[in-house]
Every structure is written in structure tokens, then in C-alpha cells.
Design an enzyme around this catalytic site. Sequence first.
Site, PDB file in Angstrom:
ATOM      1  N   ASP A 168       0.160  -7.693   1.694  1.00  0.00           N
ATOM      2  CA  ASP A 168       0.515  -6.279   1.645  1.00  0.00           C
ATOM      3  C   ASP A 168       2.030  -6.074   1.670  1.00  0.00           C
ATOM      4  O   ASP A 168       2.551  -5.245   2.404  1.00  0.00           O
ATOM      5  CB  ASP A 168      -0.135  -5.519   2.819  1.00  0.00           C
ATOM      6  CG  ASP A 168      -0.105  -4.003   2.612  1.00  0.00           C
ATOM      7  OD1 ASP A 168       0.124  -3.567   1.466  1.00  0.00           O
ATOM      8  OD2 ASP A 168      -0.296  -3.258   3.598  1.00  0.00           O
ATOM      9  N   HIS A 218       0.813  -1.218   0.000  1.00  0.00           N
ATOM     10  CA  HIS A 218       0.000   0.000   0.000  1.00  0.00           C
ATOM     11  C   HIS A 218       0.849   1.271   0.000  1.00  0.00           C
ATOM     12  O   HIS A 218       0.348   2.349  -0.303  1.00  0.00           O
ATOM     13  CB  HIS A 218      -1.001   0.001   1.165  1.00  0.00           C
ATOM     14  CG  HIS A 218      -0.416   0.291   2.511  1.00  0.00           C
ATOM     15  ND1 HIS A 218      -0.141  -0.693   3.440  1.00  0.00           N
ATOM     16  CD2 HIS A 218      -0.069   1.452   3.107  1.00  0.00           C
ATOM     17  CE1 HIS A 218       0.327  -0.144   4.538  1.00  0.00           C
ATOM     18  NE2 HIS A 218       0.395   1.157   4.360  1.00  0.00           N
ATOM     19  N   GLY A 230       3.330   6.714   8.222  1.00  0.00           N
ATOM     20  CA  GLY A 230       4.677   6.851   7.682  1.00  0.00           C
ATOM     21  C   GLY A 230       5.577   5.700   8.088  1.00  0.00           C
ATOM     22  O   GLY A 230       6.634   5.495   7.505  1.00  0.00           O
ATOM     23  N   SER A 236       4.632   2.608   7.786  1.00  0.00           N
ATOM     24  CA  SER A 236       4.285   1.464   6.936  1.00  0.00           C
ATOM     25  C   SER A 236       5.488   0.945   6.168  1.00  0.00           C
ATOM     26  O   SER A 236       6.205   1.712   5.523  1.00  0.00           O
ATOM     27  CB  SER A 236       3.200   1.862   5.927  1.00  0.00           C
ATOM     28  OG  SER A 236       1.922   1.695   6.452  1.00  0.00           O
TER      29      SER A 236
END
Length: 499
Positions: A158, A128, A230, A232
Site C-alpha cells: 500500500d 489507497h 486523512g 493515511s
Amino acid sequence: MTAATIAPTRLRLGLAALAVSAFSAFGAPAYARGPEGIADVAEKVIDAVVNISTSQTVEAKGGGGGSNSMPQLPPGSPFEEFFDDFFKNRKGPGGGSKGGENNPPRKTNSLGSGFIIDTSGVAVTNNHVIADADEINVILNDGTKIKAELVGVDKKTDLAVLKFKPTKPLVAVKFGDSDKLRLGDWVVAIGNPFSLGGTVTAGIVSAKNRDISSGPYDSYIQTDAAINRGNSGGPLFNLDGDVVGVNTLIISPSGGSIGIGFAVPSKTVAGVVDQLRQFGELRRGWLGVRIQSVTDEIAESLSIKPARGALVAGVDDKGPAKPAGIEPGDVVVKFDGKDVKDPKDLSRVVADTAVGKEVDVIVIRKGKEETKKVTLGRLQDPDKVQAAVKTDEPAPEKPVTQKALGLDLAALNKDLRTRYKIKESVKGVVVTNVDANSDAAEKRLSAGDVIVEVAQESVSSGADIQKRVDQLKKDGKKSVLLLVSNADGELRFVALSVQ
């Protein structure tokens, strides 16, 4: 959790302000110190953690969109007339008279985190973070910015792998064993929260194998180490400096850390990354069955104690399970030597098993364990669950029905197949009505469903069903297990009370 949201931790730029609160040293509570090794871990791995910067071109909205778009105001607002005049009626760029002609596509930017796993220039992040990006850049800890290319992504976990050409020697980190983590173990998260740059936070492992229903293979590590927007794609380290997870999601009512963050465990990440680097895609194992949970009622009907495993509700005619002899009604309790406690366990272990591998699958059938040898196929498409097609069109003639288990039941005929659009391949007894106060209604049986089997025996009429129910009552059973098909032929098991 009702007031909280589960959100990815990528940061969209354009924050109006970042509030920083200062606390008096005299008024702040005293916190227990963490282990001494945190500083050593941070120093060892900080240069392997990178920022991921992306840009994407998006179409501006018409009608005077962009920065000059008209605010949304309640009808009748005293400012509505003013804004109509200012935004809609003025000429020039962004004016209403020009519509969308003066609103060219614009670029949006986002920031996330990642980490280097190979000094040749290979990094891991979240899917993502880079999804739909036109340009991806890796920013090293010293500020060096390098354009990156996408190697491959896996949306179900993901995860994404990037490659780039290093301009200087790099530091890489390796994966640790997430299975060895214990509740309460200290972990360290490093990333790029709120675009502040390399930031180190620490906490403990709060939970393992957490399923938050975000995907088919959920098995997150939960941590109270501060993870924010941020972060991630950033790594979660153990105190040996090995990556044990990839920080992905937080639960928060405000978008900031409240001490509930989730990381994809390194055991999952390492397997996904290896396949993405080798094939550019995921090649997951496929068993070819549809499965459902084993409830206490279903377990009692199948003489399984305690309730466990994954109940096979349907077998794909072209799947590997069919020739291996696995049938609807079997309960898978062990796969390739690994215990199966619930359907999620089976989904994960099958997906992680190599395509083409022959494995032993232990099932419980009619109260006894049997071992089936299966050679796994490859999962091609996501599972699709189609709802039964129902219609309210009346049948030309009222069918002869019989009541049982809170259901109105009728033998299948041409009129009923047409009324409920039931495929010719579906055999059994059709439900024409469900008592709203019955156990059947609570289990979501509805008109148009077809009962194929009762207590693992085929039925063709309402009388067959009533006969089986009466026998089960005499045998002292508390519930009866039904094999139910929808109009398209998709099967599921439902246990109904016979008391």
C-alpha cells in the site's frame, strides 16, 4: 475487535459536521508529559510533510441519482408514497421520468498525507490515497498546491511514490532504522486528519511485526499516537526526526482514533521506494514453493522440536527451488542467514531479497538440517490458490473402499477421476467419504482429496495407508503426516491423530 473495523485512513470529503468536544480544565485528568524533544522534532520536519489531494470522476447512478436520488425506505413506510411522488414522478433534472439522462458524471475528492524524501520533488504516500485518481496534487505546509505525477505503486504494501516540480526550495526527510525501535519508544505522527492541515500527535510504539492479515507481507508497527482519517500516507517519526514508518491503517468502531494505529515500517518502505523510483514497479524475489504452517502435530510427525519454520507443500516445476533440490516435506528454518519462524517470515524475506541473488536455504528433512543453494527468480504474478473442483455426480460403479483415520479410501481409477475431476498427473488414494466426527473432518479433508504420501512414503491403496498407520502406532507416534492433493494437483500437508 468484534465491534471494530480495520480501515484505511484516507479522508473522503463531504463530512456533515466535525464534533469538537471541550473539557473543563478543572475536570480533566492530569496526563503524564511526553519527552521534551517532540517540539524540536515537529519544528524540524513539519515542512517536509504534505497533504495529498485527489479528484476522481465517477458515474452517477441512474434512476434519478445524484443529490436528488430517492432515499431507501422500508416497504410500507408511511413516507413511501410521499417520496415516490416527490422523487420518482416529478419532471426536470433528477426526476424519475428522465432516468439517468440528467445525471452527468460527477467529481469526488479525497485527502490524505505524504512526505517529501527528495528536494527535487519526490514524495511518498499510501497507494489507497491516490488509487483511481484522475488528478493528484501535493499541498505544501504553507498552502502551495502543485500538480503531481505518479511514479509507481505497490499494492501489496500500500505504498506510492509521486513526483512534482517544486516552485520553491523544499525540506526533505530521511528514513531511519525501524528495526531499532523498541516497545515503549516515543514516536511522532504528522499528517492531515479530517482535512485540518498539518497536525502533530505523539505516542509510543505499542507493538512490532504486527500481522493483521491485510496483505501477504504484513509486519506493521503498532502505535497509540492518534491517527485518524486523512492521516493515511503520513510519516511516523522517531525522536531524531527520521521516518520510521508510514501511517496506513487504524482499528476503530467509529472511524476515529482509539489508540490502535498501524504504520508500514521504514525498512520495508525504503526498499519499495527505491525500486519504484528505479523501475516504476516492484521486482520481488521468488523461491517457487507453496508453503504452510508447521503445527505441533506436523512438527511431531517430522521430528522437529520446537515447531518452527515454513513447511514446503509444493514445488513449482519452473521455479528456482526445484533445481536446488528443495522438495515437498522440507521445512525451511533459515533463509539467507535469517531465521524463519513461520510462513510469513519466509514470504517477507524472499520478497525483500534481490532477484538473481544466490542464497543459502537451510531446511530440515527427515529430522536433519540440510543446506540448499538457490538463485532467486522474480515473482511475476500474485499467488493464486484454486479450490478443488468437486462434483456430486455419482460414479457408475461403487468403488471398493477401506476405512482408516475416519476416511473412506479407494484406489484411483478412471471413474473416480471423472467423478471428482482429478487430473491425470495426480497419483495416490482418493477420499470418497469423511466421518463427520473425525479428526480428518476437523482438518477439512473432503471427498475428492487424494492422499499422495503417508509419513513421507508414497501410497497407492487404502491397505497401504492402513499398514503405515499401524506401524506408526507401534512406534509410539501420536500422529501421522499426510501429503494431500486436491483435484488440480495442489499439495498440502495434514497431520491426523492415530490414537
